[in-house]
Write a protein that holds these residues in place. Structure first.
Motif, PDB file in Angstrom:
ATOM      1  N   GLY A  67       0.795  -1.194  -0.019  1.00 52.08           N
ATOM      2  CA  GLY A  67       0.031   0.047   0.062  1.00 52.08           C
ATOM      3  C   GLY A  67       0.944   1.310   0.039  1.00 52.08           C
ATOM      4  O   GLY A  67       1.942   1.383  -0.327  1.00 52.08           O
ATOM      5  N   GLY A  72      -5.378  -0.034   1.884  1.00 57.03           N
ATOM      6  CA  GLY A  72      -4.230  -1.054   2.085  1.00 57.03           C
ATOM      7  C   GLY A  72      -4.385  -2.358   1.790  1.00 57.03           C
ATOM      8  O   GLY A  72      -5.586  -2.809   2.313  1.00 57.03           O
ATOM      9  N   ASN A  73      -3.554  -2.952   1.282  1.00 54.15           N
ATOM     10  CA  ASN A  73      -3.839  -4.510   1.175  1.00 54.15           C
ATOM     11  C   ASN A  73      -3.437  -5.499   2.591  1.00 54.15           C
ATOM     12  O   ASN A  73      -2.822  -5.024   3.393  1.00 54.15           O
ATOM     13  CB  ASN A  73      -3.007  -5.186   0.194  1.00 54.15           C
ATOM     14  N   VAL A 111      -3.898   3.340  -0.321  1.00 53.16           N
ATOM     15  CA  VAL A 111      -3.496   2.740  -1.655  1.00 53.16           C
ATOM     16  C   VAL A 111      -2.138   3.071  -1.921  1.00 53.16           C
ATOM     17  O   VAL A 111      -1.946   4.268  -1.949  1.00 53.16           O
ATOM     18  CB  VAL A 111      -4.812   3.379  -2.564  1.00 53.16           C
TER      19      VAL A 111
END
Length: 587
Positions: A453, A490-491, A550
């Motif tokens: 991210g 964010g992942n 992101v």
């Protein structure tokens, strides 16, 4: 006890540091005089100073999950023994009903009396994790336990020192004889080491008493106790200001979050902030019911996690103390996994469920993405009852394994660290291999396991151990079926994995020409115990952490340098407990 004119800011800082230095000195004494790997090398212990009413006054940056819960233990013993305590008495307890976290964490409590008086002016206390206190498996952290009797010796209250006399006979009865009465359970497998470490805790408490008396001699009892309460009031004011600021930034006085254990049990939180008073109600209604396994968390553990989060979100250098909880009303539903029944198994609740509580609180306050959410508890050893019920001498080893820390608004997560409520070392490879029949094949960063991210989550680690003798090996872990969440786009981080690399032998049926490695890789899941043969290996891959925001186009993950906000426990550094939750980065 407070002065009407308010505290002197210089004296307030001075006393805060003097009280913290008492806890630090206790910790140094305990480390130097203990003998077990778990306490001397891994530093799995905490020391703290408590007010006459049992409230936490100050601590050094030890184990956060210990420090919040220890106040419950001190208050329980006060109610039980009242004014009957005398000079030279030392109390011992580990039961969840008596403020314990889980059974291996044994608390030693010593009252501090005013000079030439029967008045208790403080308590010193130390809590250490003892590697084996009996139970159904070596290491006393059985992943398969379904009641507390399978987890080892449970002690509600025991006067281990009575008027200056150490009760060795009573200790053996509590630690060796009583636990072995339960079907399938054994007593402590190495009572000599446990007894030695308990004596080290008693000595550490005595060191604290000497230093408190020195402070009283310097300033007088009235001033010392006055500033003890000023420090608590200062923490209360700081938390009230934090809550007002959170509500203002969020644009709402209602916050909520939910996360799930690997078995699907929800931990739900609703926070309602009173913006005028700077107070809040934290309601865990909606949390799952008590579970049959050992992920139940005593209420003292819940309070520990909450007080840690409050202190972690304060951008101020003040001691973690009871004042952090004064503005908070914590509601825990009865019959839930956060308020289990008297005989519920709890060894995993202290080390795993507590991590999820922290994730949920920080998620509700929108503070950072999820960290690894696990402590990856590995135990192995020998001894206990054999198939005929005969007790055999043995030993147990225990360690927790690092993972990734969560990213936040302005910092990347850190790779390979113990996160949140645990703050222990990993066993040094030289000590591990010299003292135990194992070889460490691999220990390093699990590259790419942290979420990507704008601000990346920290990576987990890989740790592979070969066993040179047949022994029982157990793993108690989480985040094996659910990923640590990212925030603001964010992942998520990668889940963990535990793999038994089984050496094939003649007669196994799988030893054929098509198996070039001579091994089988078996995923044993998050909670398992396996009797491993000579040459078998266990590979533990710990979870990464969630990212924040992101990812920017063309961004590179490793274009930064990690900086730990809390120095390693080896130095018992003087750092605020708040910084344990967060890391920063330098571009």
């Amino acid at each position: 006890m407070s002065s009407s004119k308010g505290p002197d800011p210089i004296l307030l800082t001075l006393f805060a540091n003097r009280f913290m230095s008492v806890a630090e000195a206790m910790g140094r004494s305990l480390q130097q005089t203990s003998i077990s790997t778990n306490i001397k090398e891994r530093l799995d212990f905490s020391c703290a100073l408590f007010a006459p009413d049992g409230d936490l006054v100050a601590n050094a940056p030890f184990i956060p999950i210990h420090l919040g819960a220890m106040s419950f233990a001190v208050k329980y013993q006060m109610k039980l023994h009242g004014s009957s305590l005398k000079e030279g008495d030392v109390l011992m307890a580990n039961s969840p009903v008596a403020g314990g976290s889980h059974l291996p964490d044994i608390t030693i409590i010593t009252p501090v009396f005013a000079p030439n008086s029967k008045e208790i002016i403080f308590f010193t206390a130390s809590r250490g994790h003892h590697a084996d206190i009996g139970g159904i498996l070596p290491g006393s952290m059985p992943p398969t336990s379904v009641n507390i009797f399978q987890e080892g010796a449970e002690i509600e209250s025991f006067k281990i020192v009575d008027g200056g006399i150490f009760d060795e006979k009573g200790l053996i009865e509590y630690m060796v004889e009583k636990p072995s009465q339960y079907p399938g359970s054994s007593g402590c497998r190495n009572i000599r080491d446990v007894q030695s470490d308990l004596k080290a805790q008693i000595a550490a408490n005595h060191k604290g008493i000497q230093l408190i008396h020195a402070i009283v001699e310097d300033y007088g009892l009235e001033t010392v106790q006055e500033y003890m309460y000023h420090i608590r009031n200062n923490a209360e004011t700081s938390v009230r200001n934090l809550l007002k600021d959170v509500a203002k930034r969020a644009g709402s006085n209602i916050l909520s979050a939910v996360d799930y254990l690997d078995d699907g049990s929800p931990i739900s939180l609703r926070v309602e902030i009173n913006e005028t008073e700077g107070s809040a109600t934290l309601d865990f209604a909606g949390t799952g019911s008590e579970v049959r396994g050992n992920l139940n968390a005593p209420i003292s553990v819940v309070h520990s996690a909450v007080i840690y989060c409050m202190r972690a979100m304060l951008d101020m250098d003040i001691p973690l103390n009871a004042g952090c909880l004064v503005p908070l009303d914590i509601k825990i539903p009865k019959k839930s996994l956060l308020s289990p029944s008297r005989t519920a198994a709890v060894c995993g609740g202290n080390v795993l469920t507590s991590q999820r509580i922290v994730d949920v609180v920080l998620k509700a306050f929108h503070a950072c993405a999820a960290s690894q959410g696990c402590t990856n508890n590995l135990t192995f050893g020998t001894g206990g009852k054999d198939k005929d019920g005969k007790a055999e001498a043995g030993w147990g080893y225990y360690e927790t394994i690092a993972g990734g820390s969560g990213a936040g608004p302005g910092w990347h997560g850190t790779d390979g660290v113990h996160t949140h409520i645990t703050n222990t070392r990993i066993g040094d490879v030289e000590i591990l291999e010299r003292r135990y029949p194992v070889l460490l094949h691999r220990f390093g960063i699990r590259t790419g396991s942290g979420g990507t991210g704008k601000w990346h989550g920290g990576d987990g680690v890989q740790r592979e151990i070969e066993f040179l003798e047949p022994m029982q090996v157990s793993i108690l872990s989480e985040r094996r079926t659910r990923q640590p969440y990212g925030m603001e786009g964010g992942n998520s981080g990668m889940m963990g994995k535990n793999t038994w690399i089984k050496k094939l032998r003649e007669g196994d049926g799988d030893l054929d020409n098509n198996n070039e490695t001579g091994t089988r890789d078996i995923n044993i899941g998050g909670k398992a115990t396996v009797f491993m043969g000579k040459g078998d290996r266990l590979l533990i891959e710990t979870p990464g952490a969630g990212a924040w925001g992101v990812a920017e186009e063309g961004g590179r993950k490793k274009d930064f340098v990690h900086v730990r906000a809390w120095e390693p426990r080896g130095s018992i550094a003087d750092r605020a407990a708040a910084q344990a939750a967060f890391t920063c980065c330098i571009v």
